[in-house]
Scaffold this active site. Structure first.
Site, PDB file in Angstrom:
ATOM      1  N   GLU A   8      17.293  63.192  26.298  1.00  0.00           N
ATOM      2  CA  GLU A   8      17.988  61.927  26.586  1.00  0.00           C
ATOM      3  C   GLU A   8      19.295  62.159  27.341  1.00  0.00           C
ATOM      4  OE1 GLU A   8      17.198  58.452  25.070  1.00  0.00           O
ATOM      5  OE2 GLU A   8      15.154  59.205  24.898  1.00  0.00           O
TER       6      GLU A   8
ATOM      7  N   HIS B  47      21.779  58.260  19.450  1.00  0.00           N
ATOM      8  CA  HIS B  47      22.287  59.324  20.336  1.00  0.00           C
ATOM      9  C   HIS B  47      23.583  59.861  19.718  1.00  0.00           C
ATOM     10  CE1 HIS B  47      20.275  57.183  23.956  1.00  0.00           C
ATOM     11  NE2 HIS B  47      19.575  58.256  23.684  1.00  0.00           N
TER      12      HIS B  47
ATOM     13  N   CYS C  94      27.988  54.807  27.106  1.00  0.00           N
ATOM     14  CA  CYS C  94      26.567  54.779  27.542  1.00  0.00           C
ATOM     15  C   CYS C  94      26.460  54.450  29.011  1.00  0.00           C
ATOM     16  CB  CYS C  94      25.788  53.706  26.794  1.00  0.00           C
ATOM     17  SG  CYS C  94      25.741  53.919  25.028  1.00  0.00           S
TER      18      CYS C  94
HETATM   19  O1  SUG Z   1      18.065  53.711  25.201  1.00  0.00           O
HETATM   20  N1  SUG Z   1      18.949  50.341  25.135  1.00  0.00           N
HETATM   21  C1  SUG Z   1      19.295  51.698  25.438  1.00  0.00           C
HETATM   22  C2  SUG Z   1      20.763  51.953  25.127  1.00  0.00           C
HETATM   23  C3  SUG Z   1      21.186  53.302  25.566  1.00  0.00           C
HETATM   24  C4  SUG Z   1      22.521  53.680  25.031  1.00  0.00           C
HETATM   25  N2  SUG Z   1      22.907  54.921  25.562  1.00  0.00           N
HETATM   26  C5  SUG Z   1      23.663  55.826  24.938  1.00  0.00           C
HETATM   27  N3  SUG Z   1      23.948  55.765  23.663  1.00  0.00           N
HETATM   28  N4  SUG Z   1      24.100  56.804  25.630  1.00  0.00           N
HETATM   29  C6  SUG Z   1      18.424  52.679  24.643  1.00  0.00           C
HETATM   30  O2  SUG Z   1      18.135  52.405  23.478  1.00  0.00           O
HETATM   31  C7  SUG Z   1      17.496  48.384  25.128  1.00  0.00           C
HETATM   32  C8  SUG Z   1      16.486  47.728  26.018  1.00  0.00           C
HETATM   33  C9  SUG Z   1      15.794  46.546  25.400  1.00  0.00           C
HETATM   34  O3  SUG Z   1      15.715  46.471  24.179  1.00  0.00           O
HETATM   35  O4  SUG Z   1      15.282  45.707  26.168  1.00  0.00           O
HETATM   36  C10 SUG Z   1      17.783  49.814  25.541  1.00  0.00           C
HETATM   37  O5  SUG Z   1      17.000  50.430  26.221  1.00  0.00           O
END
Ligand code: SUG
Length: 422
Positions: free
Chosen positions: A174, A248, A367
């Site tokens: 990731e 994460h 993020c």
């Molecule tokens: O991968 N949300 C992302 C958020 C990423 C956050 N990134 C870090 N912590 N670095 C994920 O979970 C939600 C999309 C949706 O539900 O439609 C989403 O993909």
């Protein structure tokens, strides 16, 4: 030679919506099916970029990816014109259409892991785009991400691009969300810490939610990036934290230069991690441990306190770029006021940003950004039109104002005009 940390933020795409696609990301699950505001989302992101520019920091921007991903919809059996594909997918498999439409590439902390030239044996900057195999919608990102990074960081004498790791759960990766770097200054050789939630050789796994990063992926990145094993630390994430929504590591800790801001429940053995870092870095490490009694894990996940950006200010000191949700929480805002007032740690200021649209999908300030440490020469070699200044900011705001919808209902994904506009 001067060295910079450049924060590249992902520009929110015009199809930003809440489809609840990320199991284990509590905000994504909670906001499934609500109405989204793509224009507002993109403008909130741009405002954060502008704030960092105004603080005197180097700020870049990464473009949104084209959505929906028609090649994916064709691959799973939808045929005909683009409008027919959308109509058929909307009728037969709306969940697949939502996956194809996700604007998740905005969270570029998951785009790639990047090692600065000061840490690599060949003295070049190394990039490994994350394969993002754990969630279907995010697995559609890596090919395009790799292309974007190659285009921006094109000079082969300075930049090395690796392919994403094999697209199998064994190598689930990731990106920089599970990576932290410590150094006495951005340009000096540092210690790179890679955090994983799953190790094929054993260890406790989360019970409810997926561990999105594997030890095998971390090992492969260390090899690819030609890192010095003595300056590399591989650390297991706390599975209980994963089960409470810490999907994460950047949801529970953040580092900058010698500063380390983390929750006591971040790792399987948090004191041991800090002990290792002290051995590797000496007493210069400035660790700021937040205890359960100060901020509970649930409050940390809810406010995204640790998803703040921690940045070195040009005039000295460090700032936390925190989500507005931290200010709304009495516990967290009081904690932050006291942290700054204490004067016994590197944090000299807190700036709050309204990123509500992204936050409701589990994406905070950290993020939305991918950190790239670049020497002056490396910075001069990148694509010239991705560094944000007042002019680019104004152009992007005008562009978003012109082309983005104000409101997007979940049912609008079935509207072929959305694909056309996007
Ligand atoms: O991968 N949300 C992302 C958020 C990423 C956050 N990134 C870090 N912590 N670095 C994920 O979970 C939600 C999309 C949706 O539900 O439609 C989403 O993909």
């Amino acid at each position: 030679m001067q060295t910079f940390e450049v924060n590249f933020d992902g520009l929110v795409g015009p199809t930003h919506n809440y489809a609840g696609l990320s199991f284990g990301n509590l905000a994504s699950e909670k906001h499934r099916g609500i109405v989204s505001f793509p224009k507002k989302a993109a403008l909130q992101g741009l405002e954060k970029m502008k704030r960092l520019c105004d603080l005197g920091l180097q700020q870049g921007v990464l473009p949104p990816q084209p959505r929906p991903v028609f090649s994916f919809l064709r691959q799973v059996g939808f045929t005909g014109s683009e409008s027919q594909i959308i109509a058929r997918a909307a009728a037969e498999a709306p969940q697949l259409l939502a996956n194809a439409y996700s604007a998740s590439a905005m969270w570029v902390a998951n785009a790639a892991t990047i090692s600065p030239s000061a840490d690599t044996r060949d003295g070049r900057v190394h990039f490994t785009p994350a394969n993002l195999v754990t969630t279907l919608h995010r697995s559609l990102e890596p090919a395009r991400t790799a292309g974007i990074l190659r285009q921006i960081f094109a000079d082969p004498e300075k930049f090395v691009h690796h392919a994403p790791l094999p697209g199998h759960a064994f190598f689930a990766d990731e990106g920089a969300a599970n990576y932290a770097r410590f150094s006495a200054g951005h340009g000096l050789p540092g210690v790179e810490m890679l955090v994983y939630g799953r190790n094929a050789e054993g260890g406790v796994l989360p019970k409810r939610y997926p561990a999105r990063q594997t030890r095998a992926a971390c090992d492969a990145i260390v090899r690819h990036h030609r890192l010095n094993p003595e300056k590399t630390l591989l650390v297991p994430q706390n599975p209980e934290a994963v089960d409470q929504g810490v999907f994460h590591n950047d949801v529970i800790s953040v580092a900058n230069e010698m500063a380390f801001f983390y929750h006591e429940d971040a790792f399987v053995d948090t004191p041991a991690v800090v002990g290792h870092l002290e051995q590797m870095l000496g007493r210069a490490l400035r660790s700021m441990c937040v205890t359960r009694a100060q901020v509970s894990l649930a409050e940390a996940v809810d406010t995204y306190l640790f998803n703040s950006q921690l940045v070195t200010l040009p005039q000295g000191g460090m700032a936390l770029i925190a989500p507005m949700e931290c200010r709304r929480s009495k516990v967290v805002s009081t904690f932050l006021e006291e942290l700054v007032a204490a004067g016994d740690n590197p944090v000299t200021a807190v700036h709050y940003c309204d990123l509500r649209e992204s936050m409701q999908n589990g994406g905070g300030p950290a993020c939305l950004r991918l950190r790239v440490v670049l020497t002056q020469k490396e910075l001069a070699a990148i694509h010239p039109h991705v560094l944000v200044d007042d002019t680019l900011y104004a152009r992007l705001v005008a562009w978003v104002d012109t082309w983005y919808r104000d409101v997007l209902h979940p049912r609008d994904l079935a509207d072929p005009a959305l694909a056309q506009e996007s």
